[in-house]
Design an enzyme around this catalytic site. Structure first.
Site: not given
Length: 216
Positions: A73, A91, A153
């Protein structure tokens, strides 16, 4: 400074794992140090990350130091540093945040503490992980916000430093759990823009959340 940042990222990973916001290799953390970014490597279990495993990259994503390749990412992290002047990015695949990202387009502002990350939690449209498309979707969802959800997600947010970004991630999961539980009972009341503005004014007036010496 880079060694200290590596230690900070490792400690952040351990805390996220202990709080149940990440499982296995899911999720990633980074912090900016001058012209470099210290970021978790790809494929590692966050709860077991060691400082020396962290990757150091330049603004173009080139590996400068570290034994492992950076997170898949990385494009997302770098875009947030470029566009939003972030100091740290977190994240997670936190359970409530991830579950709601599969169901709603936005988590409304049902509690004034959500002003910490700007109000409601927008849900960025789905895109495959690790792509520029996902990074762009997230950047749009973060306009006027410091946290958002990614459809099917998880959560992503940023702060001026890593401590702030971690606390924000914890608050996002709390807000998502609160909304989930309220929806199980009925339709939650959403705070209006005027009510949120009143909270902002009250926080400033009372210096809410800041330690103050006793008057006694």
């Amino acid at each position: 400074m880079l060694d200290a940042a590596r230690e900070q990222v490792a400690a952040a990973c351990a805390r996220l794992a202990s709080e149940g916001l990440v499982v296995g290799p899911a999720g990633n953390v980074s912090v900016r140090v001058g012209e470099h970014v210290v970021v978790t490597p790809t494929g590692g279990v966050l709860g077991a990350m060691r400082a020396e495993q962290m990757a150091v990259v330049d603004p173009d994503g080139n590996l400068v130091d570290g034994p492992l390749a950076p997170t898949s990412e990385l494009a997302l992290h770098l875009l947030l540093y470029e566009r939003l002047d972030a100091g740290a990015v977190v994240h997670t695949h936190a359970p409530y945040a991830t579950a709601l990202s599969c169901v709603v387009d936005e988590v409304p502002a049902v509690h004034y503490s959500m002003l910490t990350f700007g109000g409601s939690l927008r849900v960025a449209p789905y895109a495959t992980f690790g792509t520029e498309e996902l990074a762009r979707n997230v950047a749009r969802a973060l306009e006027g916000r410091t946290a958002c959800l990614m459809q099917n997600h998880g959560h992503v947010g940023y702060g001026h430093d890593l401590d702030h970004a971690i606390e924000s991630a914890l608050l996002v999961e709390w807000a998502c759990a609160l909304y989930w539980r309220a929806r199980a009972i009925g339709e939650p009341v959403t705070l209006s823009d005027e009510q949120l503005q009143d909270v902002t004014a009250q926080v400033a007036r009372l210096e809410y959340g800041q330690p103050k010496p006793s008057e006694g």
